[in-house]
Design a protein around this motif. Sequence first.
Motif, PDB file in Angstrom:
ATOM      1  N   TYR A 147      -6.629  18.549 -31.567  1.00 28.10           N
ATOM      2  CA  TYR A 147      -5.671  19.594 -31.942  1.00 28.10           C
ATOM      3  C   TYR A 147      -4.349  19.435 -31.209  1.00 28.10           C
ATOM      4  O   TYR A 147      -4.299  19.080 -30.042  1.00 28.10           O
ATOM      5  CB  TYR A 147      -6.288  20.969 -31.712  1.00 28.10           C
ATOM      6  CG  TYR A 147      -7.511  21.176 -32.567  1.00 28.10           C
ATOM      7  CD1 TYR A 147      -7.377  21.439 -33.922  1.00 28.10           C
ATOM      8  CD2 TYR A 147      -8.793  21.038 -32.043  1.00 28.10           C
ATOM      9  CE1 TYR A 147      -8.492  21.578 -34.729  1.00 28.10           C
ATOM     10  CE2 TYR A 147      -9.910  21.179 -32.839  1.00 28.10           C
ATOM     11  CZ  TYR A 147      -9.760  21.447 -34.190  1.00 28.10           C
ATOM     12  OH  TYR A 147     -10.863  21.569 -34.986  1.00 28.10           O
ATOM     13  N   GLY A 148      -3.262  19.731 -31.939  1.00 29.53           N
ATOM     14  CA  GLY A 148      -1.914  19.466 -31.460  1.00 29.53           C
ATOM     15  C   GLY A 148      -1.448  20.399 -30.357  1.00 29.53           C
ATOM     16  O   GLY A 148      -2.082  21.418 -30.050  1.00 29.53           O
ATOM     17  N   PRO A 149      -0.294  20.074 -29.759  1.00 28.71           N
ATOM     18  CA  PRO A 149       0.192  20.813 -28.589  1.00 28.71           C
ATOM     19  C   PRO A 149       0.563  22.263 -28.880  1.00 28.71           C
ATOM     20  O   PRO A 149       0.430  23.125 -28.005  1.00 28.71           O
ATOM     21  CB  PRO A 149       1.413  20.012 -28.147  1.00 28.71           C
ATOM     22  CG  PRO A 149       1.830  19.230 -29.347  1.00 28.71           C
ATOM     23  CD  PRO A 149       0.575  18.929 -30.096  1.00 28.71           C
ATOM     24  N   THR A 150       1.044  22.553 -30.088  1.00 31.19           N
ATOM     25  CA  THR A 150       1.349  23.947 -30.418  1.00 31.19           C
ATOM     26  C   THR A 150       0.091  24.791 -30.345  1.00 31.19           C
ATOM     27  O   THR A 150       0.088  25.906 -29.791  1.00 31.19           O
ATOM     28  CB  THR A 150       1.970  24.049 -31.826  1.00 31.19           C
ATOM     29  OG1 THR A 150       3.144  23.239 -31.894  1.00 31.19           O
ATOM     30  CG2 THR A 150       2.336  25.488 -32.149  1.00 31.19           C
ATOM     31  N   LEU A 151      -0.990  24.263 -30.894  1.00 33.94           N
ATOM     32  CA  LEU A 151      -2.257  24.997 -30.851  1.00 33.94           C
ATOM     33  C   LEU A 151      -2.790  25.101 -29.435  1.00 33.94           C
ATOM     34  O   LEU A 151      -3.382  26.123 -29.065  1.00 33.94           O
ATOM     35  CB  LEU A 151      -3.285  24.311 -31.750  1.00 33.94           C
ATOM     36  CG  LEU A 151      -3.073  24.465 -33.258  1.00 33.94           C
ATOM     37  CD1 LEU A 151      -4.158  23.730 -34.021  1.00 33.94           C
ATOM     38  CD2 LEU A 151      -3.049  25.936 -33.661  1.00 33.94           C
ATOM     39  N   ILE A 268      13.858  16.632 -30.813  1.00 32.11           N
ATOM     40  CA  ILE A 268      13.798  16.993 -29.390  1.00 32.11           C
ATOM     41  C   ILE A 268      12.613  17.912 -29.116  1.00 32.11           C
ATOM     42  O   ILE A 268      11.876  17.733 -28.131  1.00 32.11           O
ATOM     43  CB  ILE A 268      15.117  17.664 -28.956  1.00 32.11           C
ATOM     44  CG1 ILE A 268      16.261  16.643 -28.978  1.00 32.11           C
ATOM     45  CG2 ILE A 268      14.992  18.280 -27.569  1.00 32.11           C
ATOM     46  CD1 ILE A 268      17.620  17.252 -28.702  1.00 32.11           C
ATOM     47  N   THR A 269      12.399  18.887 -29.996  1.00 35.13           N
ATOM     48  CA  THR A 269      11.288  19.828 -29.803  1.00 35.13           C
ATOM     49  C   THR A 269       9.943  19.123 -29.887  1.00 35.13           C
ATOM     50  O   THR A 269       9.045  19.381 -29.079  1.00 35.13           O
ATOM     51  CB  THR A 269      11.361  20.952 -30.849  1.00 35.13           C
ATOM     52  OG1 THR A 269      12.623  21.611 -30.759  1.00 35.13           O
ATOM     53  CG2 THR A 269      10.254  21.970 -30.627  1.00 35.13           C
ATOM     54  N   LEU A 270       9.794  18.238 -30.873  1.00 36.80           N
ATOM     55  CA  LEU A 270       8.519  17.539 -31.029  1.00 36.80           C
ATOM     56  C   LEU A 270       8.228  16.656 -29.818  1.00 36.80           C
ATOM     57  O   LEU A 270       7.094  16.628 -29.318  1.00 36.80           O
ATOM     58  CB  LEU A 270       8.542  16.699 -32.311  1.00 36.80           C
ATOM     59  CG  LEU A 270       7.179  16.185 -32.787  1.00 36.80           C
ATOM     60  CD1 LEU A 270       6.259  17.346 -33.145  1.00 36.80           C
ATOM     61  CD2 LEU A 270       7.346  15.260 -33.989  1.00 36.80           C
ATOM     62  N   VAL A 271       9.242  15.943 -29.349  1.00 36.07           N
ATOM     63  CA  VAL A 271       9.065  15.115 -28.149  1.00 36.07           C
ATOM     64  C   VAL A 271       8.718  15.989 -26.944  1.00 36.07           C
ATOM     65  O   VAL A 271       7.846  15.642 -26.137  1.00 36.07           O
ATOM     66  CB  VAL A 271      10.341  14.294 -27.873  1.00 36.07           C
ATOM     67  CG1 VAL A 271      10.264  13.623 -26.505  1.00 36.07           C
ATOM     68  CG2 VAL A 271      10.534  13.243 -28.956  1.00 36.07           C
ATOM     69  N   ALA A 272       9.344  17.147 -26.850  1.00 39.25           N
ATOM     70  CA  ALA A 272       9.116  18.022 -25.703  1.00 39.25           C
ATOM     71  C   ALA A 272       7.698  18.574 -25.677  1.00 39.25           C
ATOM     72  O   ALA A 272       7.028  18.552 -24.630  1.00 39.25           O
ATOM     73  CB  ALA A 272      10.132  19.167 -25.717  1.00 39.25           C
TER      74      ALA A 272
END
Length: 696
Positions: A147-151, A268-272
Amino acid sequence: MFGTTPSLVREPLTAAFRRRSIGGAAVYLLAICGLVLLSRLLAPPVLPYVAILVVGSALTSALLWREERLNGRTVMLVAALGHAIALFGYAAFEDDYYRFIWDGWRVLEIGTPYGVPPRDFFDDLDVPAAMQDVLSWINYPELPTIYGPTLQGLFALTAFFGGADALALRFAFAAAALLLTWLLLRRYPPGRVALFAWHPLVVAETTLHLHPDIVLSLFLFAALLAGRKHPWLAGVLLALSTGVKIVVLAAWPLLMRLRPAALVAAAITLVAIYGIFAVQGQGVGFDSTATFATAWYFNPFAFEALLLLLGPELGRLAALLVAGLLVLWLHASAGGMDRVPLAKIFGVILLFAPTVNAWYLLWLLPFALGQRETWPYVASAVLPLSYLTGINLEIHGLEDFEVHPAARIAQWVAIAGAILFDFRTLRKARRGTIAPLTPIARPCVSVIIPALNERGSVGPTVEGIRRAAPTGLIEIIVADNGSSDGTGAAAAAAGARVIVQPERGYGAACLAALERVDGRTNIVLFMDADLSDVPGEAESLIEPLMAGTADMVIGSRTLGQIEPGAMSVPQRFGNWLAPALMRMIWGERATDLGPFRAIRRDALDALRMEDRDFGWTIEMQVRAAKSGLRVVERPASYRKRVGVSKISGTMRGVVMAAWKILFVIAREALGDFDRGASGEQRRAGAFPGWRMRREA
């Protein structure tokens, strides 16, 4: 007597609408109550459970399909009541949420859930007892989390407040669904939003079954709303959605329709958000993602045919390639950002995916509200049949995660039938709802002739169009594009009005002339100054515009007579390639990019032409296709030009023209030509008839 008829008709209709909305709400709430009651049994029976999901989803969608009398407050209250009831249920036939709780605890403990599979903690005495119990229920414990970082941020938050209890997750997913409903009400009528908000599957796969895909749709739809007004915010939200599941990369071409700030902010947000976890040295879950992509197989559709034909490896590669090309085509063929068909884009991905679960429909259902298509709702009614697996049915003849053959056939037949129905309905609508054009009773024709160092031919060209005297001719404008040989003087001597545009470029010259046309002009005729066009054929280009049968008429050299040597091989190839790409992307049938063309003035203004050099003609035709203009072709003769062509006469000119044509097609495919228009212009269209054709 006649005055009372409308009210007599309206009253039964109003009552019928009310009955349908009450019926839809009742079915929705009864379905949720039934699912909750069954989920609380020690051993929930799968057949009644799936039957409630299937029948409840189908009935709710049918009852609300043409609902028009609901208000936003009612939609929100009934939706919230359904989620509140679902808080008392359990995740029957689902266990993914144990991984969410574990991931959240791991983020709170060490800052990352990645890199180490849960299996490594089975005998770890430092793990609290409550988490040991969670650990024992995690599926595929041999794999690190996917599962991705947002989750992961959301899981950490719910673990902080709820610990090992799933109630915090229930509240979080219910809140996400209700927040998305509130956002949907900002764009769509309440009756349409109810199709999503009161959908039993939506509640079942969020608050009840605890699948986080609703978060993906929440951020993605919020990005669409931010859109042009706040492009940087749209980029941030799109990146957060991608941080839920990377399938959202299929929506990233949307960023090409916004200002560059959107793409920069998204990158930038995705990399962060990935970087926060990557710097800890345990990865970001891509290893498990690769395993999922190459090994998982469950309830596929078109992918199964590719698998049988090509085998596992080539089949997956072919599915990825076909789905990718279709996604790009759907992006390119959309007329603007607000019309990018995200529901179809995610539908194509699911069609070719090796794994298709019912909760994946949360990706597309919010984006299906803008279209009157049945397939998303038919899919949402039959995909719960995928719960009828060997392990849930306890049928020994089936493998644990094999869907019952009858359930698979029912899914295929229902979804295929819905797609066919929608296709036929769309074709019929396109034939029957095109707004008629008003004939031009008093044509006022302005002829625009861009010219650069055409002294030897511009005079005869002007004299030729004057002698041809097409109906309604009021002026001939020669746009002198910085000539050094007396072109302007020769044109003026022949009777033309000369406009000087020192900036070089075919488009720049045309735009300068358009700024100076007579205020009475309702038809604009373009032609070259090199005697290659035949002025006597101007009348045939103007006639369809006067009759109201076309918005634009192209003089097609392909359909007419081309004098030997008048067109070079690169010109002929380009004249084949560009129309072929137009037909592939926008469905526009064309045979030529001929410069000899006529267009209604209101239609030309609506296109908001911008290109200032070689891309002028292709930009006009592409934007006409995107806007739904009626474009027809008439045969046009083509003669050897006088002098050397600035394009086909040199290799550099050929290369530059070819590059510019392809660039314009790509730009128009993934960008919005109306991004500079006001909101009212975008909503209503810029000329009569566009709105009706667009909404059809």
